[in-house]
Structure formats: C-alpha cells, structure tokens
Design a protein around this motif. Structure first.
Motif, PDB file in Angstrom:
ATOM      1  N   GLY A 118      -7.011  -2.777   0.110  1.00 31.30           N
ATOM      2  CA  GLY A 118      -7.471  -2.432   1.439  1.00 31.30           C
ATOM      3  C   GLY A 118      -8.732  -3.177   1.848  1.00 31.30           C
ATOM      4  N   GLY A 119      -9.535  -3.540   0.882  1.00 28.88           N
ATOM      5  CA  GLY A 119     -10.766  -4.248   1.182  1.00 28.88           C
ATOM      6  C   GLY A 119     -10.540  -5.692   1.603  1.00 28.88           C
ATOM      7  N   ARG A 120      -9.416  -6.243   1.245  1.00 35.40           N
ATOM      8  CA  ARG A 120      -9.105  -7.631   1.593  1.00 35.40           C
ATOM      9  C   ARG A 120      -8.694  -7.800   3.047  1.00 35.40           C
ATOM     10  N   THR A 150       0.827  -1.204   0.000  1.00 30.70           N
ATOM     11  CA  THR A 150       0.000   0.000   0.000  1.00 30.70           C
ATOM     12  C   THR A 150       0.866   1.260   0.000  1.00 30.70           C
ATOM     13  N   ILE A 157      -5.631   0.390  -4.673  1.00 32.95           N
ATOM     14  CA  ILE A 157      -5.494   0.611  -3.236  1.00 32.95           C
ATOM     15  C   ILE A 157      -6.775   0.197  -2.503  1.00 32.95           C
ATOM     16  N   LEU A 158      -7.917   0.569  -3.054  1.00 37.29           N
ATOM     17  CA  LEU A 158      -9.188   0.193  -2.438  1.00 37.29           C
ATOM     18  C   LEU A 158      -9.408  -1.317  -2.465  1.00 37.29           C
ATOM     19  N   ALA A 159      -9.007  -1.952  -3.554  1.00 35.15           N
ATOM     20  CA  ALA A 159      -9.168  -3.412  -3.646  1.00 35.15           C
ATOM     21  C   ALA A 159      -8.259  -4.130  -2.656  1.00 35.15           C
ATOM     22  N   VAL A 173      -5.815   4.239  -7.362  1.00 31.09           N
ATOM     23  CA  VAL A 173      -6.774   4.353  -6.260  1.00 31.09           C
ATOM     24  C   VAL A 173      -7.660   3.114  -6.206  1.00 31.09           C
ATOM     25  N   ALA A 174      -8.095   2.627  -7.359  1.00 33.54           N
ATOM     26  CA  ALA A 174      -8.922   1.416  -7.388  1.00 33.54           C
ATOM     27  C   ALA A 174      -8.142   0.214  -6.837  1.00 33.54           C
TER      28      ALA A 174
END
Length: 78
Positions: free
Chosen positions: A75-77, A2, A71-73, A68-69
């Motif tokens: 972070g969602g894990r 990240t 990072i969000l993916a 950003v997408a």
C-alpha cells in the motif's frame, strides 16, 4: 494483490480464534478433570492439547502480522 492478502489475513484471524477457543476448552476440561479426580494420564493429554493450540495460535498470529506488514508495504508504494 491486496484483496488476496486481505482474504489470507481474514483466514489467519479465523484460525487464531479457532485455536484460542480450542485451547480454552482443553484448559477447562483439564480443570474439570483436576476437580473430579486425580487422573494424571488424561490431564497430560489435555495439557498437550493446550500447548499444541497455544503454539498454533502464536504461529497464526505471526503469519497475520507478516501479512499486515506486506499489505502496508504494498500500500505504501502505490
């Protein structure tokens, strides 16, 4: 992972700002040349630079959205 993506995002954002400023400067030079004289050759060069900077800005923005997408993916894990 990240941290690396955030660094890449910051660099891409800086490139967006740089290309935006360069495009605005080229636009202002074109406007100044239009007011001072009617030379079309220099105007065309400035217009090409404007288009080049606009395309670069769009490209960097798209890459930033992609990061950003990601990072969000990631972070969602976790």
């Amino acid at each position: 992972m990240t941290t690396l993506l955030i660094i890449v995002l910051v660099v891409l954002c800086a490139l967006v700002v740089i290309s935006l400023v360069r495009g605005i400067v080229a636009f202002l030079k074109t406007t100044k040349l239009d007011l001072e004289s009617g030379e079309t050759q220099q105007n065309t060069e400035m217009q090409l630079l404007q288009n080049k900077m606009m395309f670069a800005r769009i490209k960097y923005q798209a890459l930033a959205v992609l990061v950003v997408a990601i990072i969000l993916a990631v972070g969602g894990r976790g």
